[in-house]
Design a protein around this motif. Structure first.
Motif, PDB file in Angstrom:
ATOM      1  N   TRP A   1      -1.518   7.602  -1.653  1.00 56.67           N
ATOM      2  CA  TRP A   1      -1.835   8.439  -2.798  1.00 56.67           C
ATOM      3  C   TRP A   1      -0.975   9.704  -2.810  1.00 56.67           C
ATOM      4  O   TRP A   1       0.131   9.696  -3.281  1.00 56.67           O
ATOM      5  CB  TRP A   1      -3.334   8.765  -2.793  1.00 56.67           C
ATOM      6  CG  TRP A   1      -4.195   7.542  -2.837  1.00 56.67           C
ATOM      7  CD1 TRP A   1      -4.772   6.900  -1.780  1.00 56.67           C
ATOM      8  CD2 TRP A   1      -4.553   6.767  -3.991  1.00 56.67           C
ATOM      9  NE1 TRP A   1      -5.476   5.797  -2.183  1.00 56.67           N
ATOM     10  CE2 TRP A   1      -5.367   5.694  -3.534  1.00 56.67           C
ATOM     11  CE3 TRP A   1      -4.284   6.886  -5.354  1.00 56.67           C
ATOM     12  CZ2 TRP A   1      -5.907   4.742  -4.406  1.00 56.67           C
ATOM     13  CZ3 TRP A   1      -4.829   5.946  -6.231  1.00 56.67           C
ATOM     14  CH2 TRP A   1      -5.622   4.889  -5.762  1.00 56.67           C
TER      15      TRP A   1
ATOM     16  N   THR B   1       3.372   9.683   2.464  1.00 56.84           N
ATOM     17  CA  THR B   1       3.801   8.823   1.362  1.00 56.84           C
ATOM     18  C   THR B   1       5.244   9.128   0.991  1.00 56.84           C
ATOM     19  O   THR B   1       5.755  10.216   1.256  1.00 56.84           O
ATOM     20  CB  THR B   1       2.894   9.004   0.133  1.00 56.84           C
ATOM     21  OG1 THR B   1       2.939  10.369  -0.283  1.00 56.84           O
ATOM     22  CG2 THR B   1       1.457   8.624   0.456  1.00 56.84           C
TER      23      THR B   1
ATOM     24  N   GLY C   1       3.078  11.415  -3.933  1.00 53.57           N
ATOM     25  CA  GLY C   1       2.205  11.177  -5.076  1.00 53.57           C
ATOM     26  C   GLY C   1       2.811  11.538  -6.418  1.00 53.57           C
ATOM     27  O   GLY C   1       2.192  11.277  -7.459  1.00 53.57           O
TER      28      GLY C   1
ATOM     29  N   SER D   1       1.214  -2.649  -6.397  1.00 52.37           N
ATOM     30  CA  SER D   1       0.551  -1.449  -5.888  1.00 52.37           C
ATOM     31  C   SER D   1      -0.748  -1.189  -6.638  1.00 52.37           C
ATOM     32  O   SER D   1      -0.732  -0.944  -7.855  1.00 52.37           O
ATOM     33  CB  SER D   1       1.481  -0.237  -6.020  1.00 52.37           C
ATOM     34  OG  SER D   1       0.773   0.966  -5.760  1.00 52.37           O
TER      35      SER D   1
ATOM     36  N   ALA E   1      -4.078   2.057 -10.659  1.00 52.32           N
ATOM     37  CA  ALA E   1      -5.133   3.057 -10.851  1.00 52.32           C
ATOM     38  C   ALA E   1      -4.639   4.221 -11.697  1.00 52.32           C
ATOM     39  O   ALA E   1      -5.340   4.694 -12.608  1.00 52.32           O
ATOM     40  CB  ALA E   1      -5.629   3.555  -9.498  1.00 52.32           C
TER      41      ALA E   1
ATOM     42  N   ASN F   1       0.854  -1.187   0.000  1.00 52.81           N
ATOM     43  CA  ASN F   1       0.000   0.000   0.000  1.00 52.81           C
ATOM     44  C   ASN F   1       0.891   1.238   0.000  1.00 52.81           C
ATOM     45  O   ASN F   1       1.445   1.620   1.022  1.00 52.81           O
ATOM     46  CB  ASN F   1      -0.909  -0.005   1.224  1.00 52.81           C
ATOM     47  CG  ASN F   1      -1.862   1.184   1.246  1.00 52.81           C
ATOM     48  OD1 ASN F   1      -1.935   1.962   0.278  1.00 52.81           O
ATOM     49  ND2 ASN F   1      -2.605   1.338   2.330  1.00 52.81           N
ATOM     50  N   GLU F   2       1.029   1.886  -1.151  1.00 56.84           N
ATOM     51  CA  GLU F   2       1.923   3.038  -1.284  1.00 56.84           C
ATOM     52  C   GLU F   2       1.246   4.363  -0.978  1.00 56.84           C
ATOM     53  O   GLU F   2       1.907   5.400  -0.920  1.00 56.84           O
ATOM     54  CB  GLU F   2       2.501   3.075  -2.705  1.00 56.84           C
ATOM     55  CG  GLU F   2       3.370   1.875  -3.033  1.00 56.84           C
ATOM     56  CD  GLU F   2       3.991   1.974  -4.412  1.00 56.84           C
ATOM     57  OE1 GLU F   2       3.656   2.933  -5.153  1.00 56.84           O
ATOM     58  OE2 GLU F   2       4.813   1.105  -4.763  1.00 56.84           O
TER      59      GLU F   2
ATOM     60  N   GLN G   1      -2.494   1.419  -6.200  1.00 60.31           N
ATOM     61  CA  GLN G   1      -2.441   2.836  -6.557  1.00 60.31           C
ATOM     62  C   GLN G   1      -1.729   3.047  -7.892  1.00 60.31           C
ATOM     63  O   GLN G   1      -2.162   3.861  -8.716  1.00 60.31           O
ATOM     64  CB  GLN G   1      -1.737   3.633  -5.450  1.00 60.31           C
ATOM     65  CG  GLN G   1      -2.493   3.689  -4.133  1.00 60.31           C
ATOM     66  CD  GLN G   1      -2.187   2.502  -3.222  1.00 60.31           C
ATOM     67  OE1 GLN G   1      -1.511   1.550  -3.623  1.00 60.31           O
ATOM     68  NE2 GLN G   1      -2.671   2.562  -1.994  1.00 60.31           N
ATOM     69  N   ASP G   2      -0.642   2.309  -8.110  1.00 58.38           N
ATOM     70  CA  ASP G   2       0.063   2.412  -9.386  1.00 58.38           C
ATOM     71  C   ASP G   2      -0.844   1.998 -10.536  1.00 58.38           C
ATOM     72  O   ASP G   2      -0.888   2.663 -11.585  1.00 58.38           O
ATOM     73  CB  ASP G   2       1.318   1.536  -9.375  1.00 58.38           C
ATOM     74  CG  ASP G   2       2.438   2.118  -8.528  1.00 58.38           C
ATOM     75  OD1 ASP G   2       2.329   3.286  -8.109  1.00 58.38           O
ATOM     76  OD2 ASP G   2       3.425   1.396  -8.288  1.00 58.38           O
TER      77      ASP G   2
ATOM     78  N   LYS H   1       3.057   8.644  -8.610  1.00 60.43           N
ATOM     79  CA  LYS H   1       1.787   8.195  -9.200  1.00 60.43           C
ATOM     80  C   LYS H   1       1.525   8.920 -10.512  1.00 60.43           C
ATOM     81  O   LYS H   1       1.066   8.331 -11.494  1.00 60.43           O
ATOM     82  CB  LYS H   1       0.638   8.435  -8.212  1.00 60.43           C
ATOM     83  CG  LYS H   1       0.798   7.675  -6.910  1.00 60.43           C
ATOM     84  CD  LYS H   1       0.782   6.177  -7.151  1.00 60.43           C
ATOM     85  CE  LYS H   1       1.244   5.384  -5.960  1.00 60.43           C
ATOM     86  NZ  LYS H   1       2.706   5.356  -5.810  1.00 60.43           N
TER      87      LYS H   1
END
Length: 336
Positions: free
Chosen positions: A129, A134, A138, A196, A201, A126-127, A198-199, A141
């Motif tokens: 957002w 973080t 971000g 990840s 997404a 879990n990185e 998030q990656d 991202k």
């Protein structure tokens, strides 16, 4: 992912050349696949007779035989004619070598990274957002979104050389997302990272922006997603937080893309909105600095319209194309 410098440099070369590199292999294939002329077909062709004679006088001239056109039509500009590639599988087949090349490149750089940091079983990470807690605020991202956006545009440019199918932009976006997920599976077994969500997404978001920009008429002339590098004391830092601190990602709205401004001085103006981070690298955190998230807006100079308003040569087209993706430092005024 491995060295951002190597990856971005490769993307730059591919993006600026994808739409204009001669497809010699395609031309050769078109020549090979062209149907051979059957002698029997010639006898079946109707012969046109053209008789010319002055009015009121008997004809004395022998009839002239009109030249019959046969064989495949000559391609425009030395390129094979575009094909009607309607299905997803047909379009994938049309860019299979490009997809394979990008996948091979990802494999090489990820395997190299795996040998450096070591591996363990498949795991998630879990990185976050854009929170202050973080690792890169971000910015990484947005880097994922930009990379996928760029790959999608590369594949779309190649598809456009072969077909006018409206679905080509979506096909390119799906393939780019798939390639990035393939790369993410390498991260899932590296000790220093993990798979990840998030990656993934932001990879999807970058591909979706590319599909939207390439599907909506006129949008390419109005909106760019760009990367701006700000030189530091080392000019360029290759890895880590210092590298991401140099990156600013922005959307550029070009007034030249609107009919109302196309023939006015405002065609040289762009409106910017973007994001970057500050004071979040390892040395900054060790020094007690507080990480800062920096959304910004600004106004910039439209270098495409200024330097390459009507590109005709290949060099001019490449120069204009590069400015679709990279913002030249110190050509805009931004307010945090």
């Amino acid at each position: 992912m491995a060295s951002p410098l190597l990856f971005r440099t490769t993307l730059c070369l591919l993006m600026t050349g994808a739409a204009w590199v001669p497809a010699r292999a395609e031309e050769a294939l078109a020549m090979i696949e062209a149907p051979a002329l059957d002698i029997a077909d010639l006898h079946a062709q109707p012969v046109s007779l053209v008789v010319t004679q002055p009015a009121g006088e008997p004809s004395t001239a022998a009839p002239a035989v009109a030249e019959a056109a046969y064989g495949p039509p000559a391609p425009d500009n030395g390129r094979p004619a575009k094909r009607d590639l309607r299905t997803f599988s047909e379009q994938v087949g049309a860019v299979k070598w490009e997809v394979g090349g990008i996948a091979a490149y990802m494999t090489v750089i990820n395997v190299k990274k795996m040998t450096e940091v070591g591996t363990r079983g498949f795991h998630f990470q879990n990185e976050g957002w854009f929170g202050k807690s973080t690792l890169n605020l971000g910015v990484d991202k947005l880097a994922h979104a930009f990379n996928t956006y760029a790959i999608s545009d590369i594949l779309y440019a190649r598809l456009r050389r072969k077909t006018d199918a409206p679905s080509a932009a979506v096909t390119a976006a799906v393939l780019a997302s798939g390639l990035q997920i393939y790369s993410e599976f390498f991260d899932a077994v590296k000790k220093s990272s993990g798979f990840s969500v998030q990656d993934v997404a932001f990879n999807t978001a970058g591909a979706a922006l590319s599909a939207l920009r390439n599907s909506v008429p006129g949008m390419r002339d109005k909106l760019d997603f760009r990367l701006l590098f700000i030189p530091n004391s080392d000019i360029y830092t290759f890895m880590g937080g210092e590298h991401y601190e140099q990156e600013r990602f922005l959307l550029a709205l070009q007034l030249s893309g609107f009919e109302a401004f196309k023939h006015t001085p405002l065609r040289f103006v762009e409106l910017h909105a973007g994001y970057y981070g500050k004071d979040f690298s390892g040395p900054d955190r060790d020094a007690g600095k507080i990480p800062q998230r920096k959304p910004f807006i600004g106004i910039g100079l439209n270098l495409q319209e200024l330097l390459f308003p009507h590109p005709r040569s290949r060099a001019a087209k490449i120069g204009r194309g590069a400015l679709d993706y990279f913002q030249v430092p110190y050509t805009a005024v931004h307010i945090d």
